[in-house]
Design a protein around this motif. Sequence first.
Motif, PDB file in Angstrom:
ATOM      1  N   THR A  32       0.855  -1.192  -0.351  1.00  0.00           N
ATOM      2  CA  THR A  32       0.154  -0.137   0.178  1.00  0.00           C
ATOM      3  C   THR A  32       1.031   1.416  -0.095  1.00  0.00           C
ATOM      4  O   THR A  32       2.071   1.233   0.665  1.00  0.00           O
ATOM      5  CB  THR A  32      -1.155  -0.083   1.041  1.00  0.00           C
ATOM      6  OG1 THR A  32      -1.972  -1.675   1.162  1.00  0.00           O
ATOM      7  CG2 THR A  32      -1.846   1.032   0.887  1.00  0.00           C
ATOM      8  N   HIS A  38       9.244  -0.452   4.896  1.00  0.00           N
ATOM      9  CA  HIS A  38       9.997  -0.969   6.254  1.00  0.00           C
ATOM     10  C   HIS A  38      10.545  -2.784   5.553  1.00  0.00           C
ATOM     11  O   HIS A  38       9.931  -3.308   4.552  1.00  0.00           O
ATOM     12  CB  HIS A  38       9.074  -1.391   7.234  1.00  0.00           C
ATOM     13  CG  HIS A  38       8.207  -2.301   7.366  1.00  0.00           C
ATOM     14  ND1 HIS A  38       8.558  -3.246   7.659  1.00  0.00           N
ATOM     15  CD2 HIS A  38       6.983  -1.821   7.959  1.00  0.00           C
ATOM     16  CE1 HIS A  38       6.814  -3.299   7.949  1.00  0.00           C
ATOM     17  NE2 HIS A  38       5.668  -2.418   8.153  1.00  0.00           N
ATOM     18  N   LEU A 269      -2.626 -11.112   6.407  1.00  0.00           N
ATOM     19  CA  LEU A 269      -3.400 -11.441   5.196  1.00  0.00           C
ATOM     20  C   LEU A 269      -4.320 -12.614   5.012  1.00  0.00           C
ATOM     21  O   LEU A 269      -5.734 -12.540   4.717  1.00  0.00           O
ATOM     22  CB  LEU A 269      -2.977 -11.088   4.157  1.00  0.00           C
ATOM     23  CG  LEU A 269      -1.912  -9.146   3.677  1.00  0.00           C
ATOM     24  CD1 LEU A 269      -1.460  -9.458   2.587  1.00  0.00           C
ATOM     25  CD2 LEU A 269      -2.400  -7.892   4.767  1.00  0.00           C
TER      26      LEU A 269
HETATM   27  P1  AMP Z   1       1.135  -2.944   3.635  1.00  0.00           P
HETATM   28  O1  AMP Z   1       2.063  -2.588   2.118  1.00  0.00           O
HETATM   29  O2  AMP Z   1       0.870  -2.668   5.175  1.00  0.00           O
HETATM   30  O3  AMP Z   1      -0.404  -3.175   2.684  1.00  0.00           O
HETATM   31  O4  AMP Z   1       2.531  -5.077   3.953  1.00  0.00           O
HETATM   32  C1  AMP Z   1       2.696  -5.948   2.833  1.00  0.00           C
HETATM   33  C2  AMP Z   1       3.555  -6.715   2.782  1.00  0.00           C
HETATM   34  O5  AMP Z   1       3.633  -6.567   4.052  1.00  0.00           O
HETATM   35  C3  AMP Z   1       1.918  -7.432   3.157  1.00  0.00           C
HETATM   36  O6  AMP Z   1       1.982  -8.497   2.289  1.00  0.00           O
HETATM   37  C4  AMP Z   1       2.186  -7.517   4.806  1.00  0.00           C
HETATM   38  O7  AMP Z   1       1.678  -8.628   5.160  1.00  0.00           O
HETATM   39  C5  AMP Z   1       4.167  -7.712   4.918  1.00  0.00           C
HETATM   40  N1  AMP Z   1       3.682  -7.240   5.983  1.00  0.00           N
HETATM   41  C6  AMP Z   1       4.085  -6.648   7.018  1.00  0.00           C
HETATM   42  N2  AMP Z   1       4.176  -6.105   7.576  1.00  0.00           N
HETATM   43  C7  AMP Z   1       5.205  -7.318   8.637  1.00  0.00           C
HETATM   44  C8  AMP Z   1       5.925  -7.697   8.506  1.00  0.00           C
HETATM   45  N3  AMP Z   1       6.504  -7.364   9.850  1.00  0.00           N
HETATM   46  N4  AMP Z   1       7.085  -9.229   8.818  1.00  0.00           N
HETATM   47  C9  AMP Z   1       7.001  -9.787   7.456  1.00  0.00           C
HETATM   48  N5  AMP Z   1       6.194  -8.762   6.506  1.00  0.00           N
HETATM   49  C10 AMP Z   1       5.290  -8.287   6.822  1.00  0.00           C
END
Ligand code: AMP
Length: 502
Positions: A32, A38, A269
């Motif tokens: 997103t 990160h 997710l």
């Molecule tokens: P987002 O940009 O928040 O939609 O997240 C992108 C992806 O990063 C998604 O597949 C999340 O499940 C994954 N994600 C978020 N935090 C972590 C974490 N600490 N370790 C591994 N994957 C993560």
Amino acid sequence: MDIRFYNTLTNEIAPFEPLTPGQVKMYSCGPTVYDFAHVGNFRSFLFADLLRRFLEAAGFDVWHVMNITDVGHMTADEEADGSGEDKMQVAARRLKEDKKSGKVEDGAVADPDDPYQVADYFMQAFLEDGRQLGLKVASEFPKRVPKATEYIDEIQQMISTLIARKHAYVGSDGVVYYSVESFPNYGQLSGNTLDALRVGAGGRIDAADQGAKRHPADFMLWKADPKHIMKWDSPWGAGYPGWHIECSTMSMRVLETDVLDIHTGGEDLIFPHHECEIAQSCGATGKDLFARFWMHARFLLVEGEKMSKRKGNFFTVRDILAGKATGGPVHPAVLRMELIKSHYRAHTNFTAEGLSESANTVRRLTELGQRLHAECGGKPAQVDRDHPVVRAFLEALANDLKVSEAMTVVHAWMSSPGEDAAEAYGVLLALDQVLGVWELTGADEASEDPESEVVQKLCELIDEARQTKDFSAADAHRQRLIELGYEVRSSAEGTFAQKKLA
Ligand code: AMP
Ligand code: ZN
């Protein structure tokens, strides 16, 4: 080769074969784009990349799609649904309020009130981070990297189909909801049941939301909202789509299939995002299956806790590479190694020690690569996947991506790579098709790189200065190399410079 993966859908390790022989269609939930990614996010993205590269090395034609979520992902989507604030709105506000933070260069986003500019800025940042870390889809953009805002027509068509098939309805608040009771398999991926969700299991479903819905777990497909920062006309009023429907639509459209071979994402997710994707996609196609294998990466942790934006315990890729977290710059190859080296189904702590171990592995591989490259004049022998070393490496990965076992093969081989430099260099390149580490050091292009000529020249100047005992000149040339990011070693054999890894 027998390939076996753990499937979250069946909770077991099962033999993997794609629907179409020789071709794998896989979809990974992408970022997103409301902030810099990160390293936890990148653990999930690079897990998908490792899987893709392994399948390619095993001989499959892999269609790998990773989307960009640039609208409709709400701040409360992880707990409940359709409530909260659009993350793009949060980003726009933060950029506006926080002009002085220095995190985003001055003027990088000309108009922070324009969500398209904000989304584009963070998407470019993600692609840049991705390219640095060897995430293949990022280098292929825009191919197979769809943006939600470019699929609004298709999303609306899918919502219309769901309404026609009685899987969706317009609630008393005007929002289009998916009816979870219309889909008997709801809960099959996450183990949730509709009864448990009705009473708000663990507070995940907000009872206050229920008013307009038929069931508290019903989730939003389209919300008419004249005040939303991004909106499109629709039969249900000008508004925006829900996050889950975006992924159902983009995956099936871009992969040109109703049934995917593999769907990946981070473990958070599984519910509600992927559970909802299954309900929508199967609801629209009438098929029993949406993705045959669901594979989820466990979290990257910091001192035992999930690394997340919300907790504030995160490091962006940029922070790590620039050395803000470790006190010294980290080479992208080292960060990649660190994020892929542990098994995707194990929680892993992100630590400085881990990074320094990865730096040793990368240094070993790079030094060997440089030696082999020089010895065979950059001309590798043809090495295919039947080569015993490559085979052993791929077989370890075929067993549910056991990277540590694959790395054991790599380390053993690095200790005795054999006499034939051309063959050994071929092996290194074959292993690196999957590891993607040597390719990031740029060392195989050393001979064509203009910087390398400068480096070569400076090494020669150091040697000349040492011969004439002009130590201050030698020091000046050495200093210049260090400034360029090189480690310099002089010995009886002469002076060698190597790009600093961490
Ligand atoms: P987002 O940009 O928040 O939609 O997240 C992108 C992806 O990063 C998604 O597949 C999340 O499940 C994954 N994600 C978020 N935090 C972590 C974490 N600490 N370790 C591994 N994957 C993560
Ligand atoms: Zn998704």
